[in-house]
Design a protein around this motif. Structure first.
Motif, mmCIF file in Angstrom:
data_model
loop_
_atom_site.group_PDB
_atom_site.id
_atom_site.type_symbol
_atom_site.label_atom_id
_atom_site.label_comp_id
_atom_site.label_asym_id
_atom_site.label_seq_id
_atom_site.Cartn_x
_atom_site.Cartn_y
_atom_site.Cartn_z
ATOM 1 N N LEU A 10 -13.563 -6.653 -26.064
ATOM 2 C CA LEU A 10 -14.009 -5.884 -24.910
ATOM 3 C C LEU A 10 -13.880 -5.105 -23.934
ATOM 4 C CD1 LEU A 10 -14.648 -10.085 -23.851
ATOM 5 C CD2 LEU A 10 -16.552 -8.885 -24.554
ATOM 6 N N LYS A 11 -14.956 -3.991 -23.392
ATOM 7 C CA LYS A 11 -14.683 -2.837 -22.361
ATOM 8 C C LYS A 11 -13.940 -3.489 -20.789
ATOM 9 C CE LYS A 11 -16.629 0.243 -22.837
ATOM 10 N NZ LYS A 11 -17.380 1.711 -23.022
ATOM 11 N N VAL A 12 -14.922 -5.099 -20.874
ATOM 12 C CA VAL A 12 -14.790 -5.792 -19.929
ATOM 13 C C VAL A 12 -14.219 -6.747 -19.493
ATOM 14 C CG1 VAL A 12 -15.246 -6.150 -16.993
ATOM 15 C CG2 VAL A 12 -16.474 -3.854 -18.777
ATOM 16 N N GLY A 13 -13.026 -7.032 -18.914
ATOM 17 C CA GLY A 13 -13.235 -9.021 -18.289
ATOM 18 C C GLY A 13 -12.357 -9.342 -20.439
ATOM 19 N N LYS A 14 -11.531 -10.230 -19.418
ATOM 20 C CA LYS A 14 -10.985 -10.772 -20.890
ATOM 21 C C LYS A 14 -11.419 -12.177 -21.552
ATOM 22 C CE LYS A 14 -8.262 -14.733 -18.033
ATOM 23 N NZ LYS A 14 -7.078 -15.190 -18.149
ATOM 24 N N SER A 15 -12.443 -12.487 -21.660
ATOM 25 C CA SER A 15 -13.549 -12.953 -21.738
ATOM 26 C C SER A 15 -14.976 -13.552 -21.603
ATOM 27 C CB SER A 15 -13.003 -14.278 -21.877
ATOM 28 O OG SER A 15 -13.497 -15.248 -20.373
ATOM 29 N N ALA A 16 -15.731 -13.471 -22.330
ATOM 30 C CA ALA A 16 -17.202 -13.535 -22.063
ATOM 31 C C ALA A 16 -18.041 -14.067 -22.475
ATOM 32 C CB ALA A 16 -17.550 -12.231 -22.970
ATOM 33 N N LEU A 45 -17.932 -15.423 -11.752
ATOM 34 C CA LEU A 45 -16.703 -15.783 -12.841
ATOM 35 C C LEU A 45 -16.430 -14.241 -12.847
ATOM 36 C CD1 LEU A 45 -18.099 -17.235 -15.266
ATOM 37 C CD2 LEU A 45 -17.103 -18.565 -13.787
ATOM 38 N N LYS A 46 -16.745 -13.070 -12.170
ATOM 39 C CA LYS A 46 -15.796 -12.397 -11.777
ATOM 40 C C LYS A 46 -14.554 -12.007 -11.647
ATOM 41 C CE LYS A 46 -16.229 -7.525 -10.605
ATOM 42 N NZ LYS A 46 -16.829 -5.951 -9.736
ATOM 43 N N PRO A 47 -14.061 -12.981 -10.714
ATOM 44 C CA PRO A 47 -12.929 -13.257 -10.169
ATOM 45 C C PRO A 47 -11.400 -13.653 -11.307
ATOM 46 C CG PRO A 47 -14.187 -13.548 -7.967
ATOM 47 C CD PRO A 47 -14.911 -13.219 -9.667
ATOM 48 N N SER A 48 -11.995 -14.136 -11.445
ATOM 49 C CA SER A 48 -11.307 -15.233 -13.069
ATOM 50 C C SER A 48 -11.619 -14.351 -14.002
ATOM 51 C CB SER A 48 -12.105 -16.289 -14.037
ATOM 52 O OG SER A 48 -12.035 -16.889 -12.266
ATOM 53 N N ASP A 49 -11.879 -12.229 -14.506
ATOM 54 C CA ASP A 49 -12.226 -11.440 -14.723
ATOM 55 C C ASP A 49 -12.499 -12.258 -16.537
ATOM 56 O OD1 ASP A 49 -11.732 -8.939 -15.687
ATOM 57 O OD2 ASP A 49 -9.641 -9.678 -16.990
ATOM 58 N N ILE A 50 -13.299 -13.162 -16.010
ATOM 59 C CA ILE A 50 -14.416 -13.731 -17.182
ATOM 60 C C ILE A 50 -16.205 -12.570 -16.821
ATOM 61 C CG2 ILE A 50 -16.128 -15.309 -17.678
ATOM 62 C CD1 ILE A 50 -14.257 -16.949 -17.416
ATOM 63 N N PHE A 51 -16.491 -11.957 -18.591
ATOM 64 C CA PHE A 51 -17.402 -10.868 -18.023
ATOM 65 C C PHE A 51 -19.334 -11.754 -18.638
ATOM 66 C CE2 PHE A 51 -20.620 -8.188 -20.390
ATOM 67 C CZ PHE A 51 -20.932 -7.552 -19.193
ATOM 68 N N VAL A 52 -20.024 -11.920 -17.935
ATOM 69 C CA VAL A 52 -21.285 -12.609 -17.891
ATOM 70 C C VAL A 52 -22.285 -11.844 -18.766
ATOM 71 C CG1 VAL A 52 -22.858 -14.805 -18.113
ATOM 72 C CG2 VAL A 52 -20.430 -14.470 -17.284
ATOM 73 N N MET A 53 -23.302 -11.331 -19.040
ATOM 74 C CA MET A 53 -24.471 -11.310 -19.784
ATOM 75 C C MET A 53 -25.760 -12.051 -20.349
ATOM 76 S SD MET A 53 -23.504 -7.232 -22.352
ATOM 77 C CE MET A 53 -25.172 -6.967 -22.121
ATOM 78 N N LEU A 100 -22.695 -5.934 -26.946
ATOM 79 C CA LEU A 100 -21.571 -6.236 -26.182
ATOM 80 C C LEU A 100 -20.429 -6.129 -26.138
ATOM 81 C CD1 LEU A 100 -20.678 -9.028 -24.644
ATOM 82 C CD2 LEU A 100 -20.307 -10.326 -26.618
ATOM 83 N N ALA A 101 -19.980 -5.211 -27.409
ATOM 84 C CA ALA A 101 -18.260 -4.599 -27.519
ATOM 85 C C ALA A 101 -18.341 -3.237 -26.411
ATOM 86 C CB ALA A 101 -18.122 -4.476 -29.347
ATOM 87 N N LYS A 102 -19.873 -2.612 -26.746
ATOM 88 C CA LYS A 102 -19.413 -1.983 -25.358
ATOM 89 C C LYS A 102 -20.222 -1.853 -23.560
ATOM 90 C CE LYS A 102 -21.026 1.319 -29.705
ATOM 91 N NZ LYS A 102 -22.564 2.245 -29.953
ATOM 92 N N ALA A 103 -20.134 -2.623 -24.046
ATOM 93 C CA ALA A 103 -20.993 -3.144 -22.447
ATOM 94 C C ALA A 103 -19.479 -2.499 -20.994
ATOM 95 C CB ALA A 103 -20.951 -4.968 -22.014
ATOM 96 N N GLU A 104 -20.521 -2.275 -20.210
ATOM 97 C CA GLU A 104 -19.475 -1.857 -19.216
ATOM 98 C C GLU A 104 -19.850 -2.447 -18.415
ATOM 99 O OE1 GLU A 104 -20.484 2.003 -18.523
ATOM 100 O OE2 GLU A 104 -19.574 2.500 -20.758
ATOM 101 N N GLU A 105 -18.952 -2.498 -16.790
ATOM 102 C CA GLU A 105 -19.237 -3.565 -15.416
ATOM 103 C C GLU A 105 -20.304 -3.411 -15.493
ATOM 104 O OE1 GLU A 105 -18.419 -6.203 -12.589
ATOM 105 O OE2 GLU A 105 -16.826 -5.539 -14.147
#
Length: 243
Positions: A137-143, A183-191, A222-227
């Motif tokens: 993931l480019k953003v987040g440690k999990s998604a 969930l941004k402060p928890s470094d979880i990316f959602v889309m 998903l793999a290329k997703a940015e902030e």
């Protein structure tokens, strides 16, 4: 090692997600959730040939069973938490004003909208505990990836019909945006992603995309997703769909 959870994994897009993710180079554990494992013959075949696929019984409208499901997942995680949750389980009814019923609306809402929220809540401790860099993931440690649809777009609705489905998918789009911010402060990316019109039991034989094409496209997005894509809805080619 990455740990991935896919709901609605017995057929269609869910089954294809399991197939493709089980071949990921970092050999993830893919937890394939389905309502009736004993009847999920195609999924059983995948699990027999891919030992990193673990089938877990989960009826996504049995909300009071979520903690039990999460406990089973946790017990089979060797290290870290869950790197990716794909909320794929869903239903589509082709109703309109003259045919829609209260049951149609509530059933669609429960599975398509309520389940992604409550299951994300149940799985949150494991998503928060994910190892960094275990999944590309480019953003987040999990998604969290919510499978939505362009039919949930208010702006793109020019035909009507699919009333209960549209309502529920518009709701899951709001779920996506809200969780993405919270969930941004928890470094979880959602889309959210629209898989396209796909040859599945839901999409029918006339659909132009195969499950392989659709899922490959979504995983690439998903793999290329940015902030800047946090909390947004895109199609399987990476084009943003308006709310």
């Amino acid at each position: 090692m990455a740990n991935i959870v896919v709901t609605g994994a017995s057929r269609g897009l869910g089954l294809e997600f399991v197939k493709q993710l089980s071949k990921f180079s970092k050999t993830p554990t893919v937890f394939a959730l389905c309502r009736n494992p004993d009847k999920a013959e195609k999924l059983q075949d995948v699990a027999h040939t891919c030992p990193n696929v673990k089938i877990v019984r989960a009826d996504m409208i049995e909300f009071d069973q979520y903690q039990e499901v999460v406990s089973k997942i946790h017990a089979n995680i060797q290290s870290g938490g869950v790197n990716l949750l794909i909320n794929n389980a869903g239903m589509m009814l082709k109703d309109k004003l003259t045919s829609v019923t209260k049951e149609n609306i509530l059933d669609s809402f429960h599975l398509n909208s309520v389940a992604p929220v409550l299951f994300a809540k149940a799985l949150y401790p494991l998503l928060k505990a994910a190892d960094n860099n275990a999944f590309p993931l480019k953003v987040g440690k999990s998604a969290i990836l919510n499978i939505s649809a362009h039919l949930g777009s208010i702006e793109e609705n020019t035909t009507g019909d699919y009333l209960s489905y549209r309502i529920s998918k518009a709701a899951v789009n709001m779920v996506t945006k809200t969780l993405a911010m919270e969930l941004k402060p928890s470094d979880i990316f959602v889309m959210a992603l629209h898989p396209g019109w796909v040859k599945t039991d839901m999409g029918g034989k006339a659909a132009p995309l195969t499950p392989e094409q659709s899922v490959n496209g979504m995983l690439t997005v998903l793999a290329k997703a940015e902030e800047s894509q946090r909390g947004c809805l895109f199609n399987n080619r990476g084009k943003r769909i308006p709310w």
